[in-house]
Design a protein around this motif. Structure first.
Motif, PDB file in Angstrom:
ATOM      1  N   ASP A   1      -6.382  13.346   4.454  1.00 20.06           N
ATOM      2  CA  ASP A   1      -7.386  14.304   4.936  1.00 20.06           C
ATOM      3  C   ASP A   1      -6.775  15.651   5.306  1.00 20.06           C
ATOM      4  O   ASP A   1      -7.419  16.695   5.143  1.00 20.06           O
ATOM      5  CB  ASP A   1      -8.123  13.752   6.163  1.00 20.06           C
ATOM      6  CG  ASP A   1      -8.907  12.487   5.845  1.00 20.06           C
ATOM      7  OD1 ASP A   1      -9.090  12.197   4.646  1.00 20.06           O
ATOM      8  OD2 ASP A   1      -9.308  11.787   6.794  1.00 20.06           O
ATOM      9  N   MET A   2      -5.547  15.617   5.802  1.00 19.44           N
ATOM     10  CA  MET A   2      -4.934  16.832   6.326  1.00 19.44           C
ATOM     11  C   MET A   2      -3.784  17.355   5.471  1.00 19.44           C
ATOM     12  O   MET A   2      -3.234  18.418   5.763  1.00 19.44           O
ATOM     13  CB  MET A   2      -4.436  16.583   7.765  1.00 19.44           C
ATOM     14  CG  MET A   2      -5.501  16.041   8.699  1.00 19.44           C
ATOM     15  SD  MET A   2      -6.973  17.102   8.790  1.00 19.44           S
ATOM     16  CE  MET A   2      -6.292  18.565   9.568  1.00 19.44           C
ATOM     17  N   GLY A   3      -3.415  16.622   4.449  1.00 18.44           N
ATOM     18  CA  GLY A   3      -2.353  17.082   3.560  1.00 18.44           C
ATOM     19  C   GLY A   3      -0.995  17.202   4.217  1.00 18.44           C
ATOM     20  O   GLY A   3      -0.171  18.038   3.830  1.00 18.44           O
ATOM     21  N   GLN A   4      -0.739  16.361   5.210  1.00 21.89           N
ATOM     22  CA  GLN A   4       0.550  16.397   5.889  1.00 21.89           C
ATOM     23  C   GLN A   4       1.667  15.967   4.930  1.00 21.89           C
ATOM     24  O   GLN A   4       1.559  14.927   4.277  1.00 21.89           O
ATOM     25  CB  GLN A   4       0.535  15.474   7.100  1.00 21.89           C
ATOM     26  CG  GLN A   4      -0.346  15.947   8.246  1.00 21.89           C
ATOM     27  CD  GLN A   4       0.233  17.182   8.935  1.00 21.89           C
ATOM     28  OE1 GLN A   4       1.438  17.302   9.087  1.00 21.89           O
ATOM     29  NE2 GLN A   4      -0.636  18.089   9.348  1.00 21.89           N
TER      30      GLN A   4
ATOM     31  N   VAL B   1       0.839  -1.193   0.000  1.00 22.77           N
ATOM     32  CA  VAL B   1       0.000   0.000   0.000  1.00 22.77           C
ATOM     33  C   VAL B   1       0.880   1.251   0.000  1.00 22.77           C
ATOM     34  O   VAL B   1       2.094   1.188   0.189  1.00 22.77           O
ATOM     35  CB  VAL B   1      -0.939   0.048   1.229  1.00 22.77           C
ATOM     36  CG1 VAL B   1      -1.855  -1.166   1.270  1.00 22.77           C
ATOM     37  CG2 VAL B   1      -0.133   0.157   2.531  1.00 22.77           C
ATOM     38  N   ASN B   2       0.226   2.386  -0.206  1.00 20.76           N
ATOM     39  CA  ASN B   2       0.875   3.688  -0.058  1.00 20.76           C
ATOM     40  C   ASN B   2      -0.084   4.575   0.716  1.00 20.76           C
ATOM     41  O   ASN B   2      -1.286   4.572   0.452  1.00 20.76           O
ATOM     42  CB  ASN B   2       1.185   4.287  -1.430  1.00 20.76           C
ATOM     43  CG  ASN B   2       1.787   5.678  -1.325  1.00 20.76           C
ATOM     44  OD1 ASN B   2       1.068   6.663  -1.312  1.00 20.76           O
ATOM     45  ND2 ASN B   2       3.106   5.760  -1.244  1.00 20.76           N
ATOM     46  N   PHE B   3       0.425   5.324   1.681  1.00 21.81           N
ATOM     47  CA  PHE B   3      -0.439   6.112   2.554  1.00 21.81           C
ATOM     48  C   PHE B   3      -1.161   7.251   1.830  1.00 21.81           C
ATOM     49  O   PHE B   3      -2.137   7.782   2.357  1.00 21.81           O
ATOM     50  CB  PHE B   3       0.360   6.663   3.735  1.00 21.81           C
ATOM     51  CG  PHE B   3       0.775   5.609   4.721  1.00 21.81           C
ATOM     52  CD1 PHE B   3      -0.182   4.812   5.343  1.00 21.81           C
ATOM     53  CD2 PHE B   3       2.108   5.399   5.023  1.00 21.81           C
ATOM     54  CE1 PHE B   3       0.184   3.823   6.243  1.00 21.81           C
ATOM     55  CE2 PHE B   3       2.488   4.412   5.931  1.00 21.81           C
ATOM     56  CZ  PHE B   3       1.533   3.630   6.539  1.00 21.81           C
ATOM     57  N   SER B   4      -0.718   7.605   0.623  1.00 18.21           N
ATOM     58  CA  SER B   4      -1.391   8.647  -0.148  1.00 18.21           C
ATOM     59  C   SER B   4      -2.396   8.072  -1.137  1.00 18.21           C
ATOM     60  O   SER B   4      -3.024   8.825  -1.882  1.00 18.21           O
ATOM     61  CB  SER B   4      -0.354   9.496  -0.901  1.00 18.21           C
ATOM     62  OG  SER B   4       0.503  10.173   0.000  1.00 18.21           O
ATOM     63  N   CYS B   5      -2.539   6.756  -1.159  1.00 21.71           N
ATOM     64  CA  CYS B   5      -3.410   6.072  -2.124  1.00 21.71           C
ATOM     65  C   CYS B   5      -4.822   5.894  -1.555  1.00 21.71           C
ATOM     66  O   CYS B   5      -5.019   5.127  -0.608  1.00 21.71           O
ATOM     67  CB  CYS B   5      -2.796   4.712  -2.457  1.00 21.71           C
ATOM     68  SG  CYS B   5      -3.899   3.551  -3.278  1.00 21.71           S
TER      69      CYS B   5
END
Length: 201
Positions: free
Chosen positions: A99-102, A29-33
């Motif tokens: 959600d937060m664009g970190q 997985v990728n956390f931005s996916c």
């Protein structure tokens, strides 16, 4: 007669279980996916199917091409503190990225976000997490997951790698299943696990 049938059924079940081979699944997985995040709800069902063969189900995040790998290293380090903490870290990193664009461009940014986002009752050992996230083992885990992804020729995430005896025998993702349904992807993964387990080779 009933007792004989019951004993016979128990024998057949035990034989079937004994003849099945352990199958492992690595979910890349990728956390931005967004699709990876949406697929999280079905982890439990697939994990149950994998563990029924005696195998292990592992979620393995990889960074984006221009990513530093900091958030992934923190996740891999968090696993030494148990499943509840690792799952909470994973969910928080999905939330922070999507959600937060970190930006999560370095270890400090990741740790500041997690300390503000995770509940105190989890009792995370922050010093241990920071130390282990910066260690070679965490970096090696990121590198291994990335190499497995390249070797499998994954074209889309999430990618499910089905392994038998440590060797990838099948790779499944939304493209290979040719359906957008999460249920279809889940069914395909479980079917591949069962087939691999039943295969005597």
């Amino acid at each position: 007669m009933i007792r004989k049938l019951a004993v016979g059924a128990a024998f057949l079940l035990a034989t079937a279980i004994a003849s099945a081979s352990p199958v492992d699944v690595v979910k890349i997985v990728n956390f931005s996916c967004p699709v990876c995040r949406a697929s999280e709800f079905q982890n439990g069902v697939i994990k149950d199917a994998v563990e029924a063969t005696g195998g292990r189900y592992v979620v393995a995040p990889i960074p984006e091409q221009d990513g530093t790998g900091a958030r992934e290293e923190v996740y891999y380090a968090s696993r030494s503190q148990g499943v509840p903490i690792a799952d909470a870290v994973k969910e928080s990193l999905f939330r922070g990225a999507q959600d937060m664009g970190q930006p999560f461009s370095d270890l400090t940014q990741v740790m500041v976000w997690l300390q503000g986002d995770l509940k105190p009752e989890l009792h995370v050992d922050w010093q241990k997490l920071t130390t282990e996230a910066g260690a070679d083992a965490a970096k090696a885990s990121v590198g291994k997951a990335a190499q497995m992804t390249l070797d499998a020729g994954a074209s889309q995430l999430p990618t499910y790698l089905i392994l038998k005896n440590g060797v990838v025998v099948t790779s499944l993702d939304p493209n290979t299943v040719n359906k957008t349904s999460m249920a279809a992807l889940r069914a395909a993964v479980i079917d591949a696990v069962n087939k691999a387990s039943a295969d005597k080779q």
